[in-house]
Design a protein around this motif. Structure first.
Motif, short mmCIF file in Angstrom:
data_model
loop_
_atom_site.label_atom_id
_atom_site.label_comp_id
_atom_site.label_asym_id
_atom_site.label_seq_id
_atom_site.Cartn_x
_atom_site.Cartn_y
_atom_site.Cartn_z
N GLY A 166 0.45 -1.07 0.10
CA GLY A 166 0.13 0.08 -0.11
C GLY A 166 0.72 1.26 -0.01
N ARG A 167 0.55 2.26 -0.86
CA ARG A 167 1.29 3.44 -0.87
C ARG A 167 1.19 4.31 0.52
NH1 ARG A 167 -0.97 7.66 -3.68
NH2 ARG A 167 -3.08 7.00 -2.92
N HIS A 168 0.14 4.14 1.07
CA HIS A 168 -0.06 4.95 2.54
C HIS A 168 0.61 4.00 3.64
CE1 HIS A 168 -3.50 6.42 0.02
NE2 HIS A 168 -3.79 7.63 0.98
N ASN A 169 0.73 2.82 3.31
CA ASN A 169 1.34 2.14 4.47
C ASN A 169 2.84 2.28 4.49
OD1 ASN A 169 -0.94 0.72 5.24
ND2 ASN A 169 -0.70 -0.97 3.75
N ALA A 170 3.41 2.37 3.38
CA ALA A 170 4.71 2.50 3.17
C ALA A 170 5.28 3.99 3.96
CB ALA A 170 5.66 2.61 1.69
N VAL A 171 4.38 4.94 3.65
CA VAL A 171 4.66 6.21 4.24
C VAL A 171 4.38 6.11 5.79
CG1 VAL A 171 3.70 8.82 4.36
CG2 VAL A 171 3.98 7.55 2.19
N ASP A 172 3.38 5.66 6.12
CA ASP A 172 3.10 5.40 7.64
C ASP A 172 4.36 4.73 8.14
OD1 ASP A 172 0.82 7.00 7.45
OD2 ASP A 172 -0.63 5.32 7.42
N LYS A 173 5.01 3.79 7.57
CA LYS A 173 5.88 3.00 8.12
C LYS A 173 7.10 3.78 8.34
CE LYS A 173 5.17 -1.84 6.53
NZ LYS A 173 5.45 -2.82 5.53
N VAL A 174 7.48 4.77 7.53
CA VAL A 174 8.54 5.55 7.76
C VAL A 174 8.34 6.48 8.84
CG1 VAL A 174 9.54 5.31 5.42
CG2 VAL A 174 8.29 7.63 5.81
N PHE A 175 7.25 7.21 8.84
CA PHE A 175 7.01 8.05 9.96
C PHE A 175 6.72 7.31 11.42
CE2 PHE A 175 5.15 11.05 6.47
CZ PHE A 175 6.17 12.02 6.71
N GLY A 176 6.26 5.97 11.09
CA GLY A 176 6.16 5.29 12.35
C GLY A 176 7.58 4.98 13.05
N HIS A 177 8.41 4.58 12.16
CA HIS A 177 10.04 4.56 12.44
C HIS A 177 10.42 5.89 13.29
CE1 HIS A 177 14.18 3.29 11.98
NE2 HIS A 177 14.13 4.56 11.64
N CYS A 178 10.31 6.93 12.86
CA CYS A 178 10.52 8.25 13.43
C CYS A 178 10.03 8.41 14.87
CB CYS A 178 10.15 9.39 12.59
SG CYS A 178 11.14 9.70 11.14
N LEU A 179 8.81 8.02 14.96
CA LEU A 179 8.02 8.02 16.28
C LEU A 179 8.64 7.14 17.35
CD1 LEU A 179 4.16 7.65 16.19
CD2 LEU A 179 5.37 9.26 17.29
N MET A 180 9.07 5.66 16.75
CA MET A 180 9.69 4.64 17.58
C MET A 180 10.92 5.27 17.93
SD MET A 180 8.72 1.05 15.80
CE MET A 180 9.21 0.28 17.17
N LYS A 181 11.76 5.72 17.22
CA LYS A 181 13.17 6.22 17.46
C LYS A 181 13.29 7.59 18.11
CE LYS A 181 15.30 2.99 15.39
NZ LYS A 181 15.98 1.60 16.00
N GLY A 182 11.95 8.23 17.98
CA GLY A 182 12.07 9.55 18.96
C GLY A 182 12.76 10.31 18.16
N SER A 183 12.95 10.29 16.87
CA SER A 183 13.48 11.36 15.86
C SER A 183 12.37 12.04 15.06
CB SER A 183 14.58 10.75 14.77
OG SER A 183 13.82 9.61 14.26
N SER A 184 12.48 13.14 15.26
CA SER A 184 11.45 14.11 14.32
C SER A 184 11.75 14.20 13.02
CB SER A 184 11.46 15.55 14.95
OG SER A 184 10.55 16.29 14.07
N PRO A 185 10.72 14.07 12.13
CA PRO A 185 10.76 13.88 10.73
C PRO A 185 10.85 15.48 10.06
CG PRO A 185 8.69 12.97 11.18
CD PRO A 185 9.47 13.40 12.77
N ARG A 186 10.51 16.41 11.17
CA ARG A 186 10.48 17.70 10.75
C ARG A 186 11.65 18.06 10.03
NH1 ARG A 186 7.41 21.83 14.20
NH2 ARG A 186 8.18 23.75 13.17
N GLY A 187 11.26 18.77 8.72
CA GLY A 187 12.24 19.42 7.75
C GLY A 187 13.05 18.08 6.99
N LEU A 188 12.79 16.69 7.29
CA LEU A 188 13.19 16.09 6.23
C LEU A 188 12.37 15.89 5.08
CD1 LEU A 188 13.86 12.99 8.80
CD2 LEU A 188 15.58 15.05 7.80
N PHE A 189 13.05 15.16 4.03
CA PHE A 189 12.21 15.39 2.72
C PHE A 189 11.54 13.97 2.27
CE2 PHE A 189 15.33 18.69 0.29
CZ PHE A 189 14.66 19.59 1.33
N LEU A 190 10.37 13.85 1.93
CA LEU A 190 9.84 12.59 1.73
C LEU A 190 9.89 12.29 0.27
CD1 LEU A 190 7.65 10.29 2.73
CD2 LEU A 190 6.07 11.86 2.15
N PHE A 191 10.47 10.92 -0.08
CA PHE A 191 10.38 10.34 -1.27
C PHE A 191 9.41 9.20 -1.49
CE2 PHE A 191 14.15 12.47 -3.58
CZ PHE A 191 14.62 13.06 -2.43
#
Lengths: 252, 252
Positions: A166-191
């Motif tokens: 799923g297109r949406h799932n792939a995106v949710d996974k990368v952001f879910g990864h940031c949540l788990m690591k406690g690293s903010s995706p703010r300012g990063l670029f999405l491919f």
């Protein structure tokens, strides 16, 4: 053959090649529509779709869901202002809340997001280089041709790369990864490997992601939203070229 | 680089070329998984996804939906038997029923469908010819590269052809068209531009459609279901070749 309502034509974008050449060009994008299907007066589902054949879509959807078997059960069906109202003869237990799905699953309540700051800048050649690396990273795609991928980058590296059916799932996974690591995706670029729809722009805006680049194309609604939320949308980023549709000032 | 759980390897299929050559070949397909996310004990959503990074997917999904902002709100998170259980600190109003979405929107209750009769037969060259015509019909795709298409055929003609941003929507439109016209799709063949997922097989089985052909690839779950429901699945039907994954006896 093309119903004019499904395509937005002569949309202007900036085409940038890896040799630095830039020129303004024009092309078409697919129009994205929000259809709510009402059954016996209640909202049943909201679908992100193309704005054609909405009555057929409503009927086919309800048949797919097992709500409806034939037209004998339909007392009345009206398409009005881009939505479809059905009156069914029998009692139908409507969903307790409107399901939002179709192209995706985002809630409409996300529409009150703030614009993303304009501070980040990036060289065009960096985006093209990252797009190439992003495309090369998709090992599962290479063997199955049946998945989508998403990644976050700080413009130097691909920091996290995920794949999913799923297109949406792939995106949710990368952001879910940031949540788990406690690293903010703010300012990063999405491919993204797939289409940039309005829901993708909303997902990015929610995390203050200033740029979305895809190997594929955007929809008209994605571009309207991106413009309003200050998100740079880059489409067709492959073969040494890319199209910048919104907020080109981020691209040096 | 590839997590073995996301790809099913060495899957056998029949490759048929337009010159009549047939040989058995092997390849990989993407694995399709059904993930239910439970929040505070209640099922929140069921997603069709790839079976990797399920915890990340659950977290990212709930963040995308605005249910969750950071890990501080998560008291506990467990991935067990392919599902994810989250315990959130605050009170969360759970959806009144499980939403099924992601890859698509089909209800799981559709799983009690009967197998499709085996009566229809078709020449391999007809399928390839129809796939070519189907691909040529997509005018919107040609100008936007941002839509999917679906069609029904009686093996002589493309009877109905529809396009939409959403894979599922395009299919629902062609079947909705049949409903409106009072013409049964029973026995007709379904052509798709996109991936054949389990939900596409269910949509076909519900209408007694015996064959699905796509320009793209199937998932493993689609193939399992198609085998059980007697549906012939043809993938990669382009460039004068196609792959028959299930029920090849329909192809002469």
């Amino acid at each position: 053959m093309i119903k004019s309502s499904t395509v937005k034509r002569d949309l202007q974008y900036l085409e940038i090649s890896s040799d630095g050449a830039r020129h303004t060009s024009k092309g078409s994008v697919a129009i994205e529509h929000t259809l709510t299907i009402f059954v016996n007066g209640n909202p049943w589902v909201t679908l992100f779709c193309s704005p054609s054949d909405l009555t057929e879509l409503a009927l086919g959807f309800l048949e797919s869901e097992g709500v409806l078997k034939d037209m004998g059960e339909v007392e009345d069906i009206v398409e009005r202002q881009g939505n479809v109202w059905l009156k069914l003869k029998g009692q139908v237990q409507s969903p307790a809340h409107a399901i939002t799905s179709g192209g995706g699953r985002s809630s409409l309540r996300e529409l009150d997001l703030d614009p993303v700051p304009l501070s980040e800048r990036v060289k065009a050649t960096r985006i093209l280089e990252l797009a190439r690396r992003f495309e090369d990273s998709s090992e599962v795609w290479k063997v199955t041709h049946g998945v989508h991928s998403a990644a976050l980058s700080d413009t130097r590296e691909i920091l996290v790369f995920r794949e999913d059916l799923g297109r949406h799932n792939a995106v949710d996974k990368v952001f879910g990864h940031c949540l788990m690591k406690g690293s903010s995706p703010r300012g990063l670029f999405l491919f993204l490997s797939g289409r940039i729809s309005s829901e993708m722009v909303l997902k990015a805006a929610r995390r203050k992601v200033p740029l979305i680049a895809s190997l594929a194309s955007p929809t008209d609604k994605a571009l309207e939203l991106a413009q309003r939320l200050n998100i740079t949308v880059v489409g067709s980023a492959r073969d040494e070229r890319m199209r910048v549709y919104t907020v080109p000032r981020r691209i040096l």
